[in-house]
Design a protein around this motif. Structure first.
Motif, short mmCIF file in Angstrom:
data_model
loop_
_atom_site.label_atom_id
_atom_site.label_comp_id
_atom_site.label_asym_id
_atom_site.label_seq_id
_atom_site.Cartn_x
_atom_site.Cartn_y
_atom_site.Cartn_z
N TYR A 175 -1.13 -7.04 -4.94
CA TYR A 175 -0.88 -7.85 -3.93
C TYR A 175 -0.69 -9.19 -4.46
CZ TYR A 175 -5.84 -9.42 -4.38
OH TYR A 175 -7.19 -10.08 -4.80
N ILE B 192 -1.60 -10.95 -8.22
CA ILE B 192 -2.84 -11.26 -8.28
C ILE B 192 -3.56 -10.03 -8.81
CG2 ILE B 192 -5.17 -11.73 -7.50
CD1 ILE B 192 -3.05 -14.07 -7.61
N ASP B 193 -3.18 -8.69 -8.28
CA ASP B 193 -3.74 -7.68 -8.84
C ASP B 193 -2.67 -6.50 -8.47
OD1 ASP B 193 -7.13 -5.85 -8.28
OD2 ASP B 193 -5.06 -5.14 -9.13
N LEU C 271 -3.99 0.63 -2.39
CA LEU C 271 -3.51 -0.65 -2.51
C LEU C 271 -2.64 -0.64 -4.10
CD1 LEU C 271 -3.19 -3.66 -1.90
CD2 LEU C 271 -5.33 -4.14 -3.38
N SER D 100 -3.16 -3.49 -10.43
CA SER D 100 -3.89 -2.25 -11.14
C SER D 100 -3.84 -1.16 -10.32
CB SER D 100 -5.32 -2.68 -11.32
OG SER D 100 -6.10 -3.05 -9.94
N GLY D 101 -3.22 -0.96 -9.03
CA GLY D 101 -2.78 0.10 -8.39
C GLY D 101 -1.43 0.78 -8.53
N TYR E 253 0.83 -1.03 0.00
CA TYR E 253 -0.05 -0.06 0.07
C TYR E 253 0.95 1.32 -0.06
CZ TYR E 253 -3.99 -2.84 1.46
OH TYR E 253 -5.25 -3.85 1.59
N PRO F 44 -8.72 -11.23 0.41
CA PRO F 44 -9.56 -10.14 0.91
C PRO F 44 -11.11 -10.81 0.85
CG PRO F 44 -8.07 -9.64 -0.58
CD PRO F 44 -7.77 -10.83 -0.61
N SER F 45 -11.41 -11.57 0.02
CA SER F 45 -12.68 -11.85 -0.15
C SER F 45 -13.50 -12.39 0.99
CB SER F 45 -12.94 -12.99 -1.41
OG SER F 45 -12.18 -14.00 -1.15
#
Lengths: 110, 116
Positions: free
Chosen positions: B48, B55-56, B45, B58-59, B35, B99-100
């Motif tokens: 991660y 996984i992601d 974020l 995009s940030g 972060y 996180p889900s």
């Protein structure tokens, strides 16, 4: 994307006072967490509360998911409660990830 | 457990230099998060990982930023070249699950980066 707004942005209390912090979010969320960032910058989880009410000592939280808000209550505030309080909501747009609110900066005076 | 460990705690560098931030997650935690916190944008974020795989991302703000996780106990966030607008506190966090579902994220103490 989802918007997460917190109010008030700043709050000053005398020790022993109670307060309510609010978190509004613009879309349905799968879950919500409250964090406290102490004056030294450390982030600590307070509550995981996608809905309903939880209590932990002098702190409690309520989330009304259908109305898209959550409240954090601090009772009998202490100087150690000072810091910034964040709510974070889980967005499912793409992968799952948390979007943090703007924060409420709390200062408790002795 | 020592918690999430980040190094350095403070970094001051000059514009154009390469910066590498390091993170050691809590042992047994399969998820690692980077972060960034600034006054203007708050907590965001960046990226991660799950089991060392991104996984992601995009940030991640732009190509100057890159992150790796070569093994389960170490991750780096690199900025090359650094710019003054990269000045921020960078946090690393880890958790046992995604996180889900409810999996508490444990945050490190952060690295305060200043780019002159």
């Amino acid at each position: 994307g989802i918007q997460v707004e917190q109010s008030p942005p700043d709050l000053i209390l005398q020790e022993g006072a109670n307060s309510t912090l609010r978190c509004n979010f613009s879309d349905s969320v799968n879950n919500l967490q409250w964090f406290h960032q102490n004056p030294w910058g450390q982030l600590i989880n307070l509550f995981y509360i996608p809905s309903g009410t939880k209590q932990n000592g002098r702190l409690s939280a309520t989330t009304v998911a259908t109305e898209r808000y959550s409240l954090l209550y601090i009772s009998s505030s202490q100087t150690t409660d000072s810091g910034v309080y964040f709510c974070a909501v889980l967005t499912t747009s793409g992968t799952y990830k948390y979007i943090f609110g703007t924060g409420t900066r709390l200062k408790v005076l002795a | 457990d020592a918690g999430v460990i980040q190094s350095p705690r403070h970094e001051v560098t000059e514009m154009g230099q390469e910066v590498t931030l390091r993170c050691k997650p809590i042992s047994g935690h399969d998820y690692l998060f980077w972060y960034r916190q600034t006054m203007m944008r708050g907590l965001e974020l960046l990226i991660y990982f799950n089991n060392n795989v991104p996984i992601d991302d995009s940030g991640m703000p732009e190509d100057r930023f890159s992150a790796k996780m070569p093994n389960a106990s170490f991750s780096t966030l690199k900025i090359q070249p650094s710019e003054p607008r990269d000045s921020a506190v960078y946090f690393c966090a880890s958790s046992t699950g995604p996180p889900s579902s409810y999996n508490e994220q444990f945050f490190g103490p952060g690295t305060r980066l200043t780019v002159l």
